[in-house]
Enzyme design. Structure first.
Site, PDB file in Angstrom:
ATOM      1  N   THR A  26       0.857  -1.190   0.000  1.00 40.90           N
ATOM      2  CA  THR A  26       0.000   0.000   0.000  1.00 40.90           C
ATOM      3  C   THR A  26       0.888   1.232   0.000  1.00 40.90           C
ATOM      4  OG1 THR A  26      -1.472  -1.243   1.497  1.00 40.90           O
ATOM      5  CG2 THR A  26      -1.953   1.073   1.214  1.00 40.90           C
ATOM      6  N   GLY A  66      -9.653  -4.547   0.945  1.00 38.57           N
ATOM      7  CA  GLY A  66      -8.874  -4.535   2.178  1.00 38.57           C
ATOM      8  C   GLY A  66      -9.149  -3.319   3.031  1.00 38.57           C
TER       9      GLY A  66
END
Length: 354
Positions: A219, A249
């Protein structure tokens, strides 16, 4: 007396300061108080780093891009711009780079596409925006901000989010612009392992949990404090390699992957998203700061290392409070990260520092 006065007038300021320590301390304190206070911190993912496979050239490339992202956000803050603009500027640099799992470098889904998630939050008023599962948006963090500022909603997903984007003039891109050879190879390795462990599609959860850590996380994010004292946080991701069934997520989930409140702190998270959602990681850290008077270092350490790690949750967070204090906390082998505070150069790191 006159001779002493004339001598004092001829002395350099540094010597006068020694003669008058109280005055010097007061002037230093006044100067510090008058100096603008702003800061930014970023991450490019945690747990995705194996030092043995990191060549010096590759490490320099990551460090250069991290520094570019930090400086992009810092430039906004230095000019007096808002923390939201700084967060977006920093994240855009990483979304546009194939080095990170966001935007251009997003991982593949099981079906060979890219589904992108992002969120952003304003610490002034807890306004927030998020998008999930978008396939044709070049910079998802920009769309997340548009949802926050130009819609009555907080989160939009999939085709609906893209319809909203088109209604606001956002150009659609071909999903293939996110293709990279490195991510394709990761997909092939992940699918081979998944199919081997899950031949009859009856134990998919165990098969996913059995994937190596680098396939399950990645990320980018940023937190910033501007000269007006406002905090902001943002997170953007391509998700999990070989994800299926529209999996989403923590990155677009406010309170899990992103949180900002001027009364406590700003957080962007990276890691195994299911755990960050279940344990409400970003908000939990800020809650400990707000209601238990913990420092951000204490709060981040408690959540990442004492709450998450014992139950199998891996990853990290970047945290920034309203005083400009920064915490970069992770429980993995490394986290692409960096920070910069007013008047100082950018600091970047990848691996755990002893």
């Amino acid at each position: 007396m006159k001779r002493i006065l004339n001598l004092a007038l001829s002395l350099p300021i540094s010597v006068l300061a020694l003669l008058s320590p109280t005055v010097h301390a007061q002037s230093s304190a006044a100067a510090e108080a008058a100096a603008p206070k702003f800061a930014i911190a970023i991450h490019g993912g945690a747990g995705t780093i194996e030092k043995s496979s990191m060549t010096p050239e590759k490490q320099r490339a990551y460090e250069a891009k991290l520094e570019e992202a930090i400086n992009a956000g810092y430039a906004v803050l230095e000019k007096g711009g808002p923390s939201l603009d700084a967060v977006v500027a920093a994240i855009n640099v990483m979304e546009n780079s194939p080095l990170f799992n966001a935007g251009k470098g997003a991982v593949y889904t099981y079906d060979g596409e890219h589904e992108l998630d992002a969120s952003i939050m304003d610490g002034r008023n807890r306004q927030a925006g998020a998008v999930a599962g978008v396939k044709r948006i070049a910079n998802p963090i920009n769309l997340a901000r548009m949802v926050m500022e130009d819609s009555p909603f907080v989160m939009l997903a999939g085709a609906g989010a893209e319809e909203f984007a088109r209604s606001r003039g956002v150009p659609m891109v071909d999903n293939k612009i996110f293709d990279t050879e490195q991510r394709r190879e990761q997909l092939e390795r992940a699918k081979e392992k998944l199919d081997k462990e899950n031949k009859q599609d009856k134990d998919y959860r165990a098969a996913v949990d059995g994937l190596p850590v680098p396939f399950r996380m990645g990320t980018v994010g940023a937190v910033a404090l501007d000269q007006q004292g406002n905090l902001a946080a943002g997170t953007s991701t391509g998700g999990m390699t070989a994800k299926r069934f529209g999996r989403i997520g923590d990155a677009p989930v406010i309170g899990a992957g992103t949180f900002a409140d001027n009364k406590s702190c700003a957080v962007s998270a990276t890691g195994h998203g299911e755990y960050f959602i279940r344990y409400n990681v970003a908000a939990d850290i800020c809650t400990r700061v707000a209601y238990q008077n913990k420092t951000i270092d204490q709060a981040a350490d408690e959540v990442i290392n004492q709450v998450l790690l014992p139950v199998g949750g891996t990853g990290g967070v970047i945290v920034l409070d309203a005083k400009g204090n920064i915490a970069l906390t992770f429980n993995t082998k490394g986290m692409y990260r960096g920070s910069r505070i007013a008047g100082q150069p950018a600091q970047v790191a990848i691996f755990e520092e002893k």
